[in-house]
Motif scaffolding. Sequence first.
Motif, short mmCIF file in Angstrom:
data_model
loop_
_atom_site.label_atom_id
_atom_site.label_comp_id
_atom_site.label_asym_id
_atom_site.label_seq_id
_atom_site.Cartn_x
_atom_site.Cartn_y
_atom_site.Cartn_z
N SER A 1 0.81 -1.23 0.00
CA SER A 1 0.00 0.00 0.00
C SER A 1 0.84 1.27 0.00
N VAL B 1 15.41 -6.22 0.94
CA VAL B 1 15.24 -5.06 1.82
C VAL B 1 13.88 -4.44 1.58
N GLY C 1 12.28 -2.02 7.29
CA GLY C 1 12.50 -0.81 8.06
C GLY C 1 11.65 0.34 7.57
N PHE D 1 22.39 -0.38 9.64
CA PHE D 1 22.06 -1.17 8.45
C PHE D 1 23.21 -1.12 7.43
N ASN E 1 -4.09 4.84 8.15
CA ASN E 1 -3.51 6.18 8.04
C ASN E 1 -4.47 7.18 7.39
N PRO F 1 3.53 10.10 -8.51
CA PRO F 1 4.06 9.94 -7.14
C PRO F 1 3.32 8.89 -6.32
N LEU G 1 3.57 17.29 -6.72
CA LEU G 1 4.22 16.10 -7.28
C LEU G 1 4.93 15.31 -6.19
N GLY H 1 8.12 18.40 1.80
CA GLY H 1 9.26 17.50 1.87
C GLY H 1 9.63 17.20 3.31
N VAL H 2 10.82 16.66 3.49
CA VAL H 2 11.31 16.27 4.82
C VAL H 2 11.22 17.49 5.76
N LEU I 1 17.72 16.37 0.55
CA LEU I 1 16.34 16.22 1.03
C LEU I 1 16.12 16.93 2.35
C1 B12 Z 1 7.65 13.37 0.81
C2 B12 Z 1 6.49 12.74 1.56
C3 B12 Z 1 5.40 12.32 0.80
C4 B12 Z 1 5.33 12.41 -0.74
C5 B12 Z 1 5.96 11.12 -1.29
C6 B12 Z 1 6.36 11.16 -2.75
C7 B12 Z 1 7.04 9.85 -3.12
N1 B12 Z 1 6.55 9.18 -4.12
O1 B12 Z 1 7.97 9.44 -2.45
C8 B12 Z 1 3.80 12.50 -0.92
C9 B12 Z 1 3.35 13.94 -0.75
C10 B12 Z 1 3.24 11.98 -2.25
C11 B12 Z 1 3.33 11.70 0.29
C12 B12 Z 1 2.17 10.98 0.35
C13 B12 Z 1 1.72 10.30 1.48
N2 B12 Z 1 2.24 10.34 2.71
CO1 B12 Z 1 4.00 11.10 3.08
N3 B12 Z 1 5.54 11.97 3.64
C14 B12 Z 1 6.51 12.59 2.99
C15 B12 Z 1 7.51 13.22 4.00
C16 B12 Z 1 7.19 14.70 4.09
C17 B12 Z 1 8.98 13.02 3.67
C18 B12 Z 1 9.41 11.59 3.34
C19 B12 Z 1 10.78 11.58 2.71
O2 B12 Z 1 10.93 11.96 1.57
N4 B12 Z 1 11.81 11.17 3.46
C20 B12 Z 1 13.18 11.06 2.95
C21 B12 Z 1 13.64 9.59 3.00
C22 B12 Z 1 15.07 9.47 2.48
O3 B12 Z 1 13.61 9.23 4.36
P1 B12 Z 1 12.48 8.30 5.05
O4 B12 Z 1 11.44 7.94 4.06
O5 B12 Z 1 12.03 8.97 6.30
O6 B12 Z 1 13.31 7.00 5.41
C23 B12 Z 1 14.38 7.11 6.35
C24 B12 Z 1 14.18 6.18 7.51
O7 B12 Z 1 12.81 5.92 7.77
C25 B12 Z 1 14.97 4.99 7.14
N5 B12 Z 1 14.33 3.88 6.44
C26 B12 Z 1 13.26 3.84 5.63
N6 B12 Z 1 13.06 2.61 5.18
C27 B12 Z 1 14.03 1.83 5.70
C28 B12 Z 1 14.30 0.47 5.54
C29 B12 Z 1 15.42 -0.09 6.21
C30 B12 Z 1 15.72 -1.54 6.05
C31 B12 Z 1 16.24 0.75 7.03
C32 B12 Z 1 17.40 0.19 7.72
C33 B12 Z 1 15.95 2.10 7.17
C34 B12 Z 1 14.85 2.62 6.51
O8 B12 Z 1 16.01 5.45 6.29
C35 B12 Z 1 15.66 6.69 5.69
C36 B12 Z 1 16.80 7.67 5.89
O9 B12 Z 1 17.03 7.93 7.23
C37 B12 Z 1 7.15 12.45 5.32
C38 B12 Z 1 7.30 13.25 6.62
C39 B12 Z 1 8.70 13.70 6.93
N7 B12 Z 1 9.64 12.82 7.11
O10 B12 Z 1 8.96 14.87 7.00
C40 B12 Z 1 5.67 12.09 5.09
C41 B12 Z 1 5.07 10.81 5.73
C42 B12 Z 1 6.07 9.69 5.60
N8 B12 Z 1 3.87 10.54 4.91
C43 B12 Z 1 2.91 10.04 5.57
C44 B12 Z 1 1.66 9.61 5.01
C45 B12 Z 1 0.65 9.02 5.95
C46 B12 Z 1 1.39 9.75 3.62
C47 B12 Z 1 0.09 9.39 2.91
C48 B12 Z 1 -0.53 8.05 3.28
C49 B12 Z 1 -0.94 10.53 3.02
C50 B12 Z 1 -1.57 10.71 4.35
N9 B12 Z 1 -2.55 9.91 4.76
O11 B12 Z 1 -1.20 11.61 5.05
C51 B12 Z 1 0.53 9.43 1.40
C52 B12 Z 1 1.05 8.07 0.84
C53 B12 Z 1 0.02 7.29 0.05
C54 B12 Z 1 0.38 5.81 0.00
N10 B12 Z 1 -0.29 5.05 -0.87
O12 B12 Z 1 1.21 5.33 0.70
C55 B12 Z 1 3.22 9.97 7.06
C56 B12 Z 1 3.44 8.56 7.62
C57 B12 Z 1 2.86 8.46 9.03
C58 B12 Z 1 3.21 7.25 9.82
N11 B12 Z 1 4.07 6.35 9.38
O13 B12 Z 1 2.70 7.14 10.91
C59 B12 Z 1 4.44 10.93 7.18
C60 B12 Z 1 5.44 10.59 8.28
C61 B12 Z 1 3.87 12.36 7.39
C62 B12 Z 1 3.03 12.51 8.65
N12 B12 Z 1 3.62 12.94 9.76
O14 B12 Z 1 1.85 12.28 8.63
N13 B12 Z 1 4.24 11.77 1.29
#
Ligand code: B12
Lengths: 181, 431
Positions: free
Chosen positions: A55, A101, A134, A169, B76, B136, B175, B246-247, B406
């Motif tokens: 999802s 992964v 993760g 990781f 969610n 996206p 986007l 974004g982040v 990011l």
């Molecule tokens: C950009 C973003 C989006 C973009 C995504 C575009 C795309 N195609 O990627 C858009 C706007 C489209 C979007 C949509 C949605 N999003 Co969004 N999104 C974000 C945001 C702002 C940034 C994510 C990001 O780019 N991170 C950068 C990457 C590099 O980091 P990361 O993903 O956090 O992963 C890190 C760690 O988690 C870890 N990690 C991740 N995976 C793994 C795996 C392993 C093995 C390991 C070791 C580590 C690891 O490593 C990474 C680097 O440190 C976050 C909030 C934030 N962080 O500020 C919300 C967030 C992730 N989104 C969220 C949600 C819920 C959604 C939606 C479901 C909409 C909604 N209901 O609000 C939809 C997704 C629809 C779907 N079908 O899933 C929530 C998740 C909440 C939760 N988990 O409890 C967040 C946290 C925002 C919030 N506070 O509500 N989103």
Amino acid sequence: MGSAGRGGRGSGDVAAVRQSGDVAASRGPGEVHQARKPGAVREPGRMVVVSSLSSDAHTWNLVFLQLLIEEAGFEVVNLGPCVPADLLVSACRGLRPPLIVLSSVNGHGHQDGLRAIAALRAHEELATTPVVIGGKLGVGAGDRTAVVKELLAAGFDAVYDDVPDAEEFRGLVGALAAIRS
Amino acid sequence: MSGSDFAGAVRRAHAAGRLVVQPRMGLGDPALMRAGLVATKAAAARTVGTITLDSYTRIGDLESAERAVRGGMDLNGYPIVTHGARATRRMLDGVADADFPVQVRHGSARPARIVEAMCRAGLSATEGGPVSYCLPYGRTRLDVALHDWTRACRILASNRPDGATPHLETFGGCLMGQLCPPSLLVAVSVLEALYFRSMGITSVSVSYAQQTNEEQDREAIAALRGLCAELLPDVDWHVVVYAYMGVYPRTAGGARELLAQAARLAVDSGAERLIVKTVAEAHRLPTIAENIEALEFADGVAAGRPKPAGRAAGHRDSEVYQEAHALVEAVLNLAPEPGRALVTAVQRGLLDVPFCLHPENAGRARSFIDADGRLRWAEVGAMPLRGAVVRGGIKALTASGLVQALSHMQRTYDAAALERSRRGAALGMSS
Ligand code: B12
């Protein structure tokens, strides 16, 4: 393991379409700015699989993980967003990856992860493949240790729920690369 | 009951000098969703309501949504199809009205069933677009998304509960949420609005998500307004700004300041509506209370800001306008119908979204943040933006380099917040 660098091929040729409207697989970030390496052969057993769960549409996490794993010397097949369990299984059965992964940040990773690992472990050739998960695996802010335990019990080899960075990781991938080289 | 006119409520607020603020809020349980809407309505701010849908409903996996609802598992967002029209009408009863319209935000590439469900529940405002809710949001093929979007638009256009005008907002201004130069966001936002019009939708809003440089954001919204004035003279349109997508900053102080910046941007650029982010954004889904706090905070910032004297002149000279204009023109030349033109443009790489993994995205364009914090093009692939390319802006892409880019806004705003509290503490000690 030879250095694959950023040749990280997309998986446009992993053929498995579930629903008629879906595209089978996504490309890797390597292709964003670099042409495929001519003649690069995808050998079974050498490509790490990076994948989202059914999802989850987020992809920045997947791009990040692909780059990190490539930097350790592996080639990566990035299956992209919203990967249903059967597509994950069929891609992995063909590739025999040294590591799978899974990443999810949308809050459904707990439920979707349990389904994915059950589907993977149901196949003999994937029964012992290292599989890690993760990201942000749950919706609630409460105690997450029960979720981690449940995922481990279901067959994951490691669970990284809401870790501050991926350094631990990175160490694991580096160690795996060293063993296999 | 909820026969409310979304754009009408926004227009009345704007005429009264108020910025409309709106949450991103979606709760799986109808009672909680209702409580969230009631609190939004009661907030000390000029608000409209939001129902954000869960990820299972978004991708059409209704079986999983059903299982989650029956098993009492956390979702969610609000599963509008699974709960059905009767439960949703009950949930909205006495909450949604002419002054408090409610919009459905769904992130679905195949929205027909969702739009059907919301119409049956008496709702008439939603958002998206065949490109911005496809690239996206998963792995659906573009032509499949266009086909389903066209069905959804027809359902919506013919749906007038209590005479309300159906309303559609573009997601093109967001986007992937980050690292996309504004001209492409503006172009897709305008093109999706043109597509909505071609589908008989007469009330639209065009989105733009705050990016990394204030001045560039102002140019972008001026360009968006200029293009809409030129291309949508016969449509009722307004501009909606999204607080950074974004982040997000991890500190509460950094998160609030970034939201404050979005509110100032919205007021200064004459935007009518703002969608907020909360202090929980970087960590988890926000609580109802965190959403209300963000709405009231943004409203306070907006109310304290003098309204702009007149329409910004000379928007045509800006880089953003010229690039966006070139993109829109090139796309519209591809086909007589904007929907077909949009999809063909992506398939030919005339629209190429940086870092998007969707297999039909060309993936040749590259972007970077320059020393001033502006988003720029390092490579444009087949987009008609050759002159916009800045050479030497990027190094080879690495995992840590990607995270660095990011987290540009997170780092900047968290550092400033920590510095503010350090100085505050020092002041407190010396006095
Ligand atoms: C950009 C973003 C989006 C973009 C995504 C575009 C795309 N195609 O990627 C858009 C706007 C489209 C979007 C949509 C949605 N999003 Co969004 N999104 C974000 C945001 C702002 C940034 C994510 C990001 O780019 N991170 C950068 C990457 C590099 O980091 P990361 O993903 O956090 O992963 C890190 C760690 O988690 C870890 N990690 C991740 N995976 C793994 C795996 C392993 C093995 C390991 C070791 C580590 C690891 O490593 C990474 C680097 O440190 C976050 C909030 C934030 N962080 O500020 C919300 C967030 C992730 N989104 C969220 C949600 C819920 C959604 C939606 C479901 C909409 C909604 N209901 O609000 C939809 C997704 C629809 C779907 N079908 O899933 C929530 C998740 C909440 C939760 N988990 O409890 C967040 C946290 C925002 C919030 N506070 O509500 N989103």
